[in-house]
Design a protein around this motif. Sequence first.
Motif, PDB file in Angstrom:
ATOM      1  N   ASN A 274       0.837  -1.217   0.000  1.00 10.93           N
ATOM      2  CA  ASN A 274       0.000   0.000   0.000  1.00 10.93           C
ATOM      3  C   ASN A 274       0.866   1.259   0.000  1.00 10.93           C
ATOM      4  O   ASN A 274       0.655   2.185   0.793  1.00 10.93           O
ATOM      5  N   LYS A 275       1.841   1.280  -0.893  1.00  6.31           N
ATOM      6  CA  LYS A 275       2.747   2.428  -0.966  1.00  6.31           C
ATOM      7  C   LYS A 275       1.996   3.717  -1.287  1.00  6.31           C
ATOM      8  O   LYS A 275       2.332   4.789  -0.784  1.00  6.31           O
ATOM      9  N   GLY A 276       0.961   3.610  -2.105  1.00  4.54           N
ATOM     10  CA  GLY A 276       0.188   4.794  -2.453  1.00  4.54           C
ATOM     11  C   GLY A 276      -0.469   5.431  -1.239  1.00  4.54           C
ATOM     12  O   GLY A 276      -0.517   6.666  -1.108  1.00  4.54           O
ATOM     13  N   ASN A 277      -0.980   4.597  -0.316  1.00  4.42           N
ATOM     14  CA  ASN A 277      -1.592   5.125   0.907  1.00  4.42           C
ATOM     15  C   ASN A 277      -0.557   5.826   1.778  1.00  4.42           C
ATOM     16  O   ASN A 277      -0.834   6.868   2.385  1.00  4.42           O
ATOM     17  N   LEU A 278       0.659   5.252   1.847  1.00  3.56           N
ATOM     18  CA  LEU A 278       1.719   5.870   2.632  1.00  3.56           C
ATOM     19  C   LEU A 278       2.112   7.219   2.041  1.00  3.56           C
ATOM     20  O   LEU A 278       2.303   8.204   2.771  1.00  3.56           O
ATOM     21  N   GLU A 279       2.209   7.295   0.721  1.00  4.96           N
ATOM     22  CA  GLU A 279       2.545   8.570   0.072  1.00  4.96           C
ATOM     23  C   GLU A 279       1.471   9.618   0.352  1.00  4.96           C
ATOM     24  O   GLU A 279       1.767  10.794   0.587  1.00  4.96           O
ATOM     25  N   ALA A 280       0.187   9.191   0.334  1.00  2.45           N
ATOM     26  CA  ALA A 280      -0.908  10.127   0.601  1.00  2.45           C
ATOM     27  C   ALA A 280      -0.831  10.673   2.017  1.00  2.45           C
ATOM     28  O   ALA A 280      -1.063  11.869   2.252  1.00  2.45           O
ATOM     29  N   VAL A 281      -0.472   9.816   2.980  1.00  2.00           N
ATOM     30  CA  VAL A 281      -0.333  10.263   4.371  1.00  2.00           C
ATOM     31  C   VAL A 281       0.791  11.276   4.501  1.00  2.00           C
ATOM     32  O   VAL A 281       0.653  12.307   5.177  1.00  2.00           O
ATOM     33  N   LEU A 282       1.905  11.009   3.852  1.00  8.91           N
ATOM     34  CA  LEU A 282       3.053  11.924   3.936  1.00  8.91           C
ATOM     35  C   LEU A 282       2.738  13.254   3.239  1.00  8.91           C
ATOM     36  O   LEU A 282       3.099  14.326   3.740  1.00  8.91           O
ATOM     37  N   GLU A 283       2.097  13.209   2.075  1.00  8.74           N
ATOM     38  CA  GLU A 283       1.775  14.443   1.353  1.00  8.74           C
ATOM     39  C   GLU A 283       0.787  15.302   2.128  1.00  8.74           C
ATOM     40  O   GLU A 283       0.834  16.529   2.059  1.00  8.74           O
ATOM     41  N   LYS A 284      -0.085  14.662   2.888  1.00  7.32           N
ATOM     42  CA  LYS A 284      -1.040  15.424   3.691  1.00  7.32           C
ATOM     43  C   LYS A 284      -0.346  16.179   4.817  1.00  7.32           C
ATOM     44  O   LYS A 284      -0.868  17.184   5.320  1.00  7.32           O
ATOM     45  N   ALA A 285       0.842  15.734   5.210  1.00  8.58           N
ATOM     46  CA  ALA A 285       1.581  16.376   6.292  1.00  8.58           C
ATOM     47  C   ALA A 285       2.451  17.533   5.818  1.00  8.58           C
ATOM     48  O   ALA A 285       3.042  18.241   6.632  1.00  8.58           O
ATOM     49  N   LEU A 286       2.549  17.739   4.504  1.00  7.51           N
ATOM     50  CA  LEU A 286       3.405  18.807   3.982  1.00  7.51           C
ATOM     51  C   LEU A 286       2.850  20.179   4.333  1.00  7.51           C
ATOM     52  O   LEU A 286       1.648  20.427   4.252  1.00  7.51           O
ATOM     53  N   ARG A 287       3.745  21.060   4.742  1.00  7.38           N
ATOM     54  CA  ARG A 287       3.381  22.423   5.109  1.00  7.38           C
ATOM     55  C   ARG A 287       4.405  23.397   4.525  1.00  7.38           C
ATOM     56  O   ARG A 287       5.575  23.030   4.384  1.00  7.38           O
ATOM     57  N   PRO A 288       3.973  24.620   4.186  1.00  5.02           N
ATOM     58  CA  PRO A 288       2.608  25.137   4.189  1.00  5.02           C
ATOM     59  C   PRO A 288       1.857  24.695   2.947  1.00  5.02           C
ATOM     60  O   PRO A 288       2.433  24.131   2.017  1.00  5.02           O
ATOM     61  N   ILE A 289       0.549  24.978   2.925  1.00  8.97           N
ATOM     62  CA  ILE A 289      -0.274  24.665   1.756  1.00  8.97           C
ATOM     63  C   ILE A 289      -0.143  25.806   0.755  1.00  8.97           C
ATOM     64  O   ILE A 289      -0.341  26.965   1.106  1.00  8.97           O
ATOM     65  N   PRO A 290       0.215  25.520  -0.498  1.00  7.24           N
ATOM     66  CA  PRO A 290       0.404  26.603  -1.483  1.00  7.24           C
ATOM     67  C   PRO A 290      -0.916  27.262  -1.853  1.00  7.24           C
ATOM     68  O   PRO A 290      -2.003  26.738  -1.552  1.00  7.24           O
ATOM     69  N   ASN A 291      -0.827  28.388  -2.532  1.00  6.55           N
ATOM     70  CA  ASN A 291      -2.028  29.085  -2.988  1.00  6.55           C
ATOM     71  C   ASN A 291      -2.794  28.239  -3.997  1.00  6.55           C
ATOM     72  O   ASN A 291      -2.202  27.521  -4.808  1.00  6.55           O
ATOM     73  N   LYS A 292      -4.133  28.332  -3.933  1.00  7.05           N
ATOM     74  CA  LYS A 292      -4.996  27.519  -4.790  1.00  7.05           C
ATOM     75  C   LYS A 292      -4.867  27.940  -6.249  1.00  7.05           C
ATOM     76  O   LYS A 292      -4.647  29.111  -6.555  1.00  7.05           O
ATOM     77  N   LYS A 293      -5.024  26.933  -7.133  1.00  9.39           N
ATOM     78  CA  LYS A 293      -5.003  27.181  -8.568  1.00  9.39           C
ATOM     79  C   LYS A 293      -6.332  26.735  -9.166  1.00  9.39           C
ATOM     80  O   LYS A 293      -6.939  25.767  -8.711  1.00  9.39           O
ATOM     81  N   PHE A 294      -6.757  27.447 -10.189  1.00  8.51           N
ATOM     82  CA  PHE A 294      -7.966  27.097 -10.923  1.00  8.51           C
ATOM     83  C   PHE A 294      -7.700  27.307 -12.402  1.00  8.51           C
ATOM     84  O   PHE A 294      -7.442  28.430 -12.849  1.00  8.51           O
ATOM     85  N   LEU A 295      -7.683  26.203 -13.169  1.00 11.96           N
ATOM     86  CA  LEU A 295      -7.395  26.239 -14.607  1.00 11.96           C
ATOM     87  C   LEU A 295      -6.058  26.932 -14.879  1.00 11.96           C
ATOM     88  O   LEU A 295      -5.921  27.733 -15.808  1.00 11.96           O
ATOM     89  N   GLY A 296      -5.077  26.624 -14.022  1.00 12.18           N
ATOM     90  CA  GLY A 296      -3.754  27.193 -14.200  1.00 12.18           C
ATOM     91  C   GLY A 296      -3.591  28.592 -13.641  1.00 12.18           C
ATOM     92  O   GLY A 296      -2.487  29.151 -13.681  1.00 12.18           O
ATOM     93  N   MET A 297      -4.660  29.194 -13.124  1.00 10.69           N
ATOM     94  CA  MET A 297      -4.600  30.552 -12.585  1.00 10.69           C
ATOM     95  C   MET A 297      -4.697  30.517 -11.064  1.00 10.69           C
ATOM     96  O   MET A 297      -5.054  29.499 -10.471  1.00 10.69           O
ATOM     97  N   ARG A 298      -4.363  31.649 -10.439  1.00 10.07           N
ATOM     98  CA  ARG A 298      -4.479  31.797  -8.990  1.00 10.07           C
ATOM     99  C   ARG A 298      -5.348  33.023  -8.702  1.00 10.07           C
ATOM    100  O   ARG A 298      -4.848  34.086  -8.329  1.00 10.07           O
ATOM    101  N   PRO A 299      -6.681  32.878  -8.856  1.00 12.95           N
ATOM    102  CA  PRO A 299      -7.556  34.038  -8.688  1.00 12.95           C
ATOM    103  C   PRO A 299      -7.532  34.609  -7.275  1.00 12.95           C
ATOM    104  O   PRO A 299      -7.622  35.820  -7.087  1.00 12.95           O
ATOM    105  N   GLY A 300      -7.408  33.745  -6.255  1.00  8.36           N
ATOM    106  CA  GLY A 300      -7.361  34.236  -4.884  1.00  8.36           C
ATOM    107  C   GLY A 300      -6.160  35.128  -4.647  1.00  8.36           C
ATOM    108  O   GLY A 300      -6.242  36.167  -3.972  1.00  8.36           O
ATOM    109  N   LEU A 301      -5.041  34.744  -5.200  1.00 12.32           N
ATOM    110  CA  LEU A 301      -3.815  35.534  -5.079  1.00 12.32           C
ATOM    111  C   LEU A 301      -3.917  36.831  -5.889  1.00 12.32           C
ATOM    112  O   LEU A 301      -3.447  37.896  -5.460  1.00 12.32           O
TER     113      LEU A 301
END
Length: 756
Positions: free
Chosen positions: A49-76
């Motif tokens: 279940n390597k994929g599950n382990l990768e998902a757990v580790l990726e969820k722990a990454l900080r900080p969360i980058p700015n959101k993208k929508f269709l390649g754009m960052r409207p919030g930013l």
Amino acid sequence: MNSIYKITIFSTAILFVLQSCAVKKFIPEGERLYTGAKVEIESDSVINNKGNLEAVLEKALRPIPNKKFLGMRPGLHFYYKMQQEKPGFINRFFYKKIGEEPVYQSDVKQYEVEEILLNRMENRGFFYSDVNSEFIENEKEASAIYTVKAPTPYTIASYQLDSLRPPVYSAIQQSVAKSQLKKGLRFDLSNLKLERERIDRDLKQKGFYNFNSSFLIFEADTNQYDKKRFDLFLRLKKDMPQKAIVPYKISEINVYANYDGQDTTVTDVTRFNDRNYINSASHFKPKYLDPFITLEAGKLYSPEDSRNTARRLSTIGAYKFVNIQYKEKDSLHSDSLGILEANIFLSPLNKRALRVQLQAVTKSNNFAGPGLALTYSNRNLFNGGETLNTTASFGYEVQMGSGSNSGNTSIDLGLKSELIFPRVIFPIKIDTDFFKYAIPKTKTSLGIDYLSRTKLYALFSGTARFGYIWQANKFVTHEIIPISINYTKPSNTTPEFEAILDENPFLKRSFDQQFISGLNYLFTYNEMIETSKTNQFFLNTTLDLAGNSISVFGKENAMGTKEFLGLEYAQFAKVDVDFRYHFNFGNEQVIAARLFGGYGYAYGNSEVVPYVKQYYSGGPYSVRAFRIRSLGPGTYNDENNPNSNYFDQTGNIRLEANIEYRFPLFSFFKGAVFADAGNIWNSKALPTYNGKDKFTSNFINELGMGAGIGLRVDVQGFVLRFDFAAPFHDPSLSEEKRFNFNVNETVFNFGIGYPF
């Protein structure tokens, strides 16, 4: 003017895209925008279940980058716009809704993230792991890569109980025997937590009222092995209270059937089925209340029995609060058994209620006017939880506009009574123990309706229904109506109305069969009650059969059709399927989709499905770009038919699809953007519609389509809905003219509740 308006919108959209792509120019000197990170795992052994382990580790990454929508960052984009001296109203509005502060490379604490990743690896058995990180940089952006070197993980060699005190030892031993912690399983802290909670649930179900999962401790011993294996031991905390390791039995059950939230004064006690019903005789008869209670004196405490009892009592519909409390009897407590007294407090709703509904009605035939409905409810009619709802309704409509039919009126009077018994009424006694989740209810209803249309007819109709509704579990509901009778009788018909029927044999035949007797079955699967779920599904299927049972007693008349008790009856089968899906992606934003399909088939004594059972399309709960009942059938166009405005356009086939994006605005106001498609058809072409109503393989090109925007006023679940929609594909037009987004034909829809 419309062209300028469309060009302005298009130009604004292009400008917004260009500006959203140009946020890099706002990034301060010496900074880079952080675009996220990824995790790469290197291991000398195969990781299950390597994929599950990768998902757990990726969820722990900080900080969360700015959101993208269709390649754009409207919030930013809107954040940077707000830093200007005069940001403007539009920028302030969108910043409040979607704006977000930038996340830069300097905000990333690599060493802290590496420590978190190491912790996650250790919690999953990869002790002595190693983590390295590096940045991938360009002129204005930076991302990170975390490389995790995973050694061979520790696995379970054995799982066993340590020495425990009786009487809890045997109960835990039985639970451990069913454990999923088996030899060879990788060490995983989350699995150990789940195991503790599972054992706690098992013990609670066996009567251990005071036990808690925190009393369980796991210990791992690696001294016996040199190949990263360990023995897992389960023991109890030291100095744990004696009350936690003994089971509890219920000695007495007290039911307060008329509890006001404060007063527990006992004025009357009725002993029934080993339970004490307090102040119940004059409010709710114990013999009717008792089947809803699954708690039993002399049995061990069970949280499942408590939940079932509370849920079943809540479904009666007579109580606003159901509260079950347990009281320990210390004087009867021993080293091997505890004693509980169960108290069930039931706070009733107001027995009588009166509800008034006022509505405005507009129809595609230009009829418009007010409607009034007055509903009286009695929630405990015979002191057995019976609910009586009686509704009197009045509607007045007048045909607006110019023409010969202008000023025609329609008056609708109705009276309906529905009586619901919170139990099964059946000639043979039904064992309610079979229904663990909820006891079925028996529903009966009688209704009469009188409709009078000037210059046309008066129509009297009566309905009677008897059946059952049963909630099988949290999501599934069954409703079966074995007796469903509908009788209609036109009267005071005018020569004008008779001429209309003579011109339309289809309409005439659908009015001829005045008697409908059949069976209905409804199946509902509803996940919409789980408001916290990201993906929600809803399915409703309806089966309507008519005429089969009474056909045995039918006698043929002079016209060649059969009658029952002098009434010509209808025979048909009708199936509906309504599927809905909601995708909730936070901040009250929802994408809601719906598919509907329905088919009615007339046979035996009927050539067509009765008029009241046919389908229509268009309106606030259908394809909103077309007025109610005005769409179809097929490609039919009613503009050249002077009599079409008297009757709604119907068919025996209906297909519809809807999609809607819902989002919050401010306070209790919410917005929506939607698109709808649908139509009705007939399985056989009818002369009335010039053959344009028949369902064919080309049905996709005959869908009425529209799009629009909406405003919802949502106050604690009560929703007033205002939708504005315009058609962009009208099947009644010639093929070269069908695709045309005509804003000038915008339709306003008002509704209560969400459409789907």
